[in-house]
Scaffold this motif. Structure first.
Motif, mmCIF file in Angstrom:
data_model
loop_
_atom_site.group_PDB
_atom_site.id
_atom_site.type_symbol
_atom_site.label_atom_id
_atom_site.label_comp_id
_atom_site.label_asym_id
_atom_site.label_seq_id
_atom_site.Cartn_x
_atom_site.Cartn_y
_atom_site.Cartn_z
ATOM 1 N N GLY A 23 0.811 -1.214 0.000
ATOM 2 C CA GLY A 23 0.000 0.000 0.000
ATOM 3 C C GLY A 23 0.841 1.259 0.000
ATOM 4 N N ILE A 24 1.846 1.305 0.881
ATOM 5 C CA ILE A 24 2.686 2.503 0.940
ATOM 6 C C ILE A 24 3.508 2.654 -0.337
ATOM 7 C CG2 ILE A 24 4.666 1.437 2.078
ATOM 8 C CD1 ILE A 24 4.851 3.989 3.799
ATOM 9 N N LEU A 25 3.887 1.536 -0.964
ATOM 10 C CA LEU A 25 4.607 1.605 -2.233
ATOM 11 C C LEU A 25 3.742 2.240 -3.310
ATOM 12 C CD1 LEU A 25 7.023 0.836 -4.099
ATOM 13 C CD2 LEU A 25 5.818 -1.322 -4.512
ATOM 14 N N ASP A 106 8.213 -5.016 -2.099
ATOM 15 C CA ASP A 106 8.640 -4.972 -0.702
ATOM 16 C C ASP A 106 9.195 -3.621 -0.263
ATOM 17 O OD1 ASP A 106 11.086 -4.939 -1.987
ATOM 18 O OD2 ASP A 106 11.661 -6.957 -1.369
ATOM 19 N N PHE A 107 9.160 -2.630 -1.148
ATOM 20 C CA PHE A 107 9.569 -1.262 -0.847
ATOM 21 C C PHE A 107 11.067 -1.137 -0.604
ATOM 22 C CE2 PHE A 107 8.953 2.835 1.747
ATOM 23 C CZ PHE A 107 8.757 3.596 0.604
ATOM 24 N N THR A 108 11.851 -2.129 -1.032
ATOM 25 C CA THR A 108 13.308 -2.019 -0.921
ATOM 26 C C THR A 108 13.891 -1.222 -2.085
ATOM 27 O OG1 THR A 108 13.610 -4.144 -2.049
ATOM 28 C CG2 THR A 108 13.507 -4.165 0.363
ATOM 29 N N GLU A 109 13.144 -1.083 -3.153
ATOM 30 C CA GLU A 109 13.560 -0.248 -4.289
ATOM 31 C C GLU A 109 12.825 1.079 -4.188
ATOM 32 O OE1 GLU A 109 14.486 -3.933 -7.359
ATOM 33 O OE2 GLU A 109 12.475 -3.088 -7.266
ATOM 34 N N LEU A 167 21.629 -7.527 -11.775
ATOM 35 C CA LEU A 167 20.743 -8.182 -10.818
ATOM 36 C C LEU A 167 19.573 -7.321 -10.375
ATOM 37 C CD1 LEU A 167 23.498 -9.765 -8.540
ATOM 38 C CD2 LEU A 167 22.449 -10.721 -10.598
ATOM 39 N N SER A 168 19.655 -6.030 -10.578
ATOM 40 C CA SER A 168 18.631 -5.124 -10.066
ATOM 41 C C SER A 168 17.303 -5.331 -10.771
ATOM 42 C CB SER A 168 19.086 -3.673 -10.243
ATOM 43 O OG SER A 168 18.046 -2.793 -9.875
ATOM 44 N N GLN A 220 19.432 3.556 -5.119
ATOM 45 C CA GLN A 220 19.670 3.052 -3.777
ATOM 46 C C GLN A 220 18.780 1.853 -3.500
ATOM 47 O OE1 GLN A 220 18.672 5.705 -0.500
ATOM 48 N NE2 GLN A 220 20.372 4.931 0.719
ATOM 49 N N LEU A 221 19.343 0.825 -2.871
ATOM 50 C CA LEU A 221 18.576 -0.337 -2.442
ATOM 51 C C LEU A 221 18.483 -0.293 -0.925
ATOM 52 C CD1 LEU A 221 17.219 -2.879 -3.694
ATOM 53 C CD2 LEU A 221 19.287 -4.141 -3.088
#
Length: 327
Positions: A23-25, A106-109, A167-168, A220-221
């Motif tokens: 949701g936040i993503l 997962d909001f890591t990106e 890999l990104s 940034q990750l």
């Protein structure tokens, strides 16, 4: 492209059990594309989530240009990504101008990086990849070492000149390149690998022959934003990437850059260690085991900066990992 309302950005997001971040993503993407206005559609594939992901997505579908697809049985990241790409290509009316942008749920990106990718596409690039940077305090050393080592291994293959990170998952593709790649594969899947890193590398290799220009931007990750148990399995990841490097279990053999065998030498591993080792910011402390670098003040400053990022509404406060958990 910015002035043509017919151009569409298809944002493809595979998701499995991401109730705390999806949701936040989506809301963050909305904020970014409000400040950087482009026509866009959000395509989320819920890969058989058994948490509250469907309930979280439902209200967003009423207020955002969001389509939610679902697998009743889990098929994995690669299958979800493949299906999302096919759906975007099917919808596109202007494949030479429309764009597919991929990122994880997962909001890591970081969604704030999206405008930089789209600007490169608008300047003529057909694919824009990201070269990720990971602060030492944002991921355990094993993840950073694995990423650096596998990247060095894959660099021995024939990649576009500007690509240093294969890999990104945060990337932008002009739709025409994806469509040509799908046509070349026929009934076969475009992305055949289960692991996310291997799937991202395989997707780039599949599309590369059908495009002219590939650019890369820094991004940034943030593994520290993960709000669930990590699914990272270093041995499975290493095995799949090694098989990809040797061209095994893929629809098209992968040639080595110089026709030689692909090995990870001691020099490669040492170089990978140097790639991820943070610079010492204070004098080293000597002990029985030799010199050891002491965490410097800069690392603490980075942690304070990370806190300001994650506690200003961009990361849910509930469900944060404890200090001992790893990404």
């Amino acid at each position: 492209m910015p002035g043509d309302s017919r151009n569409v950005i298809y944002i493809c997001i595979p998701s499995h059990n991401e109730e705390r971040t999806i949701g936040i993503l989506l809301w963050k993407i909305r904020q970014v594309l409000t400040a950087f206005p482009r026509d866009y559609q959000l395509l989320v594939l819920d890969d058989a989530s058994d948490d509250r992901t469907p309930e979280v997505l439902a209200p967003y579908a009423r207020i955002l240009p969001l389509t939610v697809l679902r697998h009743e049985q889990r098929k994995g990241y690669a299958a979800a990504l493949d299906e999302l790409i096919r759906e975007a290509v099917r919808r596109s009316e202007y494949p030479r101008r429309d764009v597919v942008l991929t990122l994880q749920a997962d909001f890591t990106e970081e969604p704030d990086e999206i405008p930089a990718l789209l600007k490169r596409i608008e300047s003529g690039a057909d694919i824009v990849t990201t070269r990720v940077r990971i602060a030492p305090e944002h991921a355990p050393r094993k993840v950073r070492w694995m990423r650096a080592g596998m990247t060095r291994l894959l660099r021995r293959l024939d990649w576009p000149e500007n690509v240093t990170d294969m890999l990104s998952g945060l990337r932008a593709y002009r739709v025409i390149g994806l469509r040509k790649a799908l046509e070349a594969r026929g009934a076969e899947r475009l992305v055949e690998w289960h692991d996310a890193w291997a799937a991202n590398a395989a997707l780039l290799r599949a599309v590369k022959p059908h495009v002219r220009r590939v650019d890369e931007v820094e991004a940034q990750l943030r593994p520290d934003r993960l709000q669930r148990a990590s699914r990272f399995d270093p041995w499975t990841t290493a095995r799949q990437l090694a098989r990809l490097a040797f061209g095994r279990d893929s629809a098209t053999p992968v040639p080595a850059r110089q026709g030689g065998a692909i090995v990870v030498s001691a020099e490669d591993l040492a170089a990978a260690a140097r790639d991820v080792r943070p610079a010492a910011t204070t004098p080293a402390r000597r002990g029985q085991g030799g010199a050891r670098a002491r965490p410097g003040a800069a690392a603490g400053a980075n942690r304070r900066g990370a806190r300001s990022d994650t506690e200003t509404g961009q990361t849910p406060a509930r469900g944060r990992r404890g200090k001992g958990e790893r990404a």
